[in-house]
Design a protein around this motif. Structure first.
Motif, PDB file in Angstrom:
ATOM      1  N   ARG A  78      -6.500   1.324   2.124  1.00 30.84           N
ATOM      2  CA  ARG A  78      -6.279   0.080   2.878  1.00 30.84           C
ATOM      3  C   ARG A  78      -7.591  -0.653   3.125  1.00 30.84           C
ATOM      4  NH1 ARG A  78      -2.165   2.618   7.368  1.00 30.84           N
ATOM      5  NH2 ARG A  78      -0.377   2.803   5.982  1.00 30.84           N
ATOM      6  N   CYS A  87       0.823  -1.217   0.000  1.00 30.59           N
ATOM      7  CA  CYS A  87       0.000   0.000   0.000  1.00 30.59           C
ATOM      8  C   CYS A  87       0.856   1.265   0.000  1.00 30.59           C
ATOM      9  CB  CYS A  87      -0.946   0.015   1.199  1.00 30.59           C
ATOM     10  SG  CYS A  87      -2.321  -1.140   1.008  1.00 30.59           S
ATOM     11  N   ASP A  88       1.975   1.224   0.698  1.00 30.52           N
ATOM     12  CA  ASP A  88       2.839   2.398   0.786  1.00 30.52           C
ATOM     13  C   ASP A  88       3.555   2.704  -0.534  1.00 30.52           C
ATOM     14  OD1 ASP A  88       2.054   2.767   3.368  1.00 30.52           O
ATOM     15  OD2 ASP A  88       3.868   1.940   4.278  1.00 30.52           O
ATOM     16  N   ASN A  99      -4.591   7.205   2.979  1.00 25.13           N
ATOM     17  CA  ASN A  99      -4.137   5.812   2.931  1.00 25.13           C
ATOM     18  C   ASN A  99      -5.153   4.880   3.578  1.00 25.13           C
ATOM     19  OD1 ASN A  99      -1.791   6.563   1.687  1.00 25.13           O
ATOM     20  ND2 ASN A  99      -0.512   6.387   3.497  1.00 25.13           N
ATOM     21  N   LYS A 111       0.418   5.913  -4.165  1.00 27.49           N
ATOM     22  CA  LYS A 111      -0.237   7.091  -3.599  1.00 27.49           C
ATOM     23  C   LYS A 111      -1.343   7.529  -4.547  1.00 27.49           C
ATOM     24  CE  LYS A 111       2.538   7.257  -0.160  1.00 27.49           C
ATOM     25  NZ  LYS A 111       2.134   6.509   0.982  1.00 27.49           N
TER      26      LYS A 111
END
Length: 147
Positions: A102, A88-89, A98, A92
Motif C-alpha cells: 500500500r 490492493c486486496d 499488505n 497478494k
C-alpha cells in the motif's frame, strides 16, 4: 502456384492449443512482471523492510493508474481510499505485508494537486498506512468544512 496442401513449411496444429496458449501467456506475464521495478515514492513515505525483493504486478499497477485521485473539491477521498484498498486486496505478494504494498503503490494513485501535496510533505513524514490514510483524508476532506 502452391496450394496449402503442397506447402512443405506448414506446421502441424497444436494438440492442446488452449493449454499451450495459457502456458505461453503465463510465461510472458512472469517475464513482464520481472521487469517491473517497485516504484520508489520518494522520501516522504518510509517503506518497511521486506524479506524478499519483489515487483509490483503489472495488472496491479494498471488498475491503480486507472483509479487516480486528483484532489479536486468534487472528488471523494474516502471513496478513493475504499477503491484503492479494494484493488490492493485483489493482489497478494508472497511473504510481503499488505502495508508495504500500500505504501509503495499509493503515490501512483495520485495525480495533479493530490500528487503535489504528497511530494511536498517533509521527508519521513509517513511511516505507516494509517498515517498516510489519515494525512490524505485530513488534507482532502478536512473537518473544518463541517464546523
Amino acid at each position: 502456384m502452391h496450394t496449402r496442401a503442397s506447402n512443405p513449411e506448414l506446421v502441424e496444429p497444436l494438440p492442446e492449443p488452449e493449454r499451450t496458449l495459457n502456458r505461453r501467456l503465463r510465461r510472458r506475464n512472469r517475464r513482464a512482471a520481472d521487469r517491473v521495478v517497485a516504484p520508489t515514492p520518494g522520501f516522504t513515505i518510509t517503506i518497511p523492510k521486506t524479506p524478499n525483493v519483489f515487483a509490483i504486478k503489472v495488472n496491479h499497477l494498471t488498475l491503480i493508474k486507472r483509479n487516480q485521485f486528483d484532489g479536486r473539491t468534487k472528488t471523494d477521498p474516502h471513496k478513493h481510499i475504499h477503491e484503492f484498498l479494494g484493488i490492493c486486496d485483489m493482489f497478494k505478494y508472497k511473504d510481503i505485508e499488505n502495508e508495504a504494498v500500500r505504501l509503495m503503490t499509493f503515490p501512483l494513485s495520485l495525480t495533479e494537486e493530490a500528487k503535489t501535496w504528497l511530494d511536498e510533505l517533509n521527508e519521513g513524514t509517513i511511516e505507516t498506512w494509517d498515517e498516510l490514510r489519515t494525512a490524505f483524508i485530513s488534507r482532502f476532506f478536512p473537518l473544518t468544512l463541517f464546523d
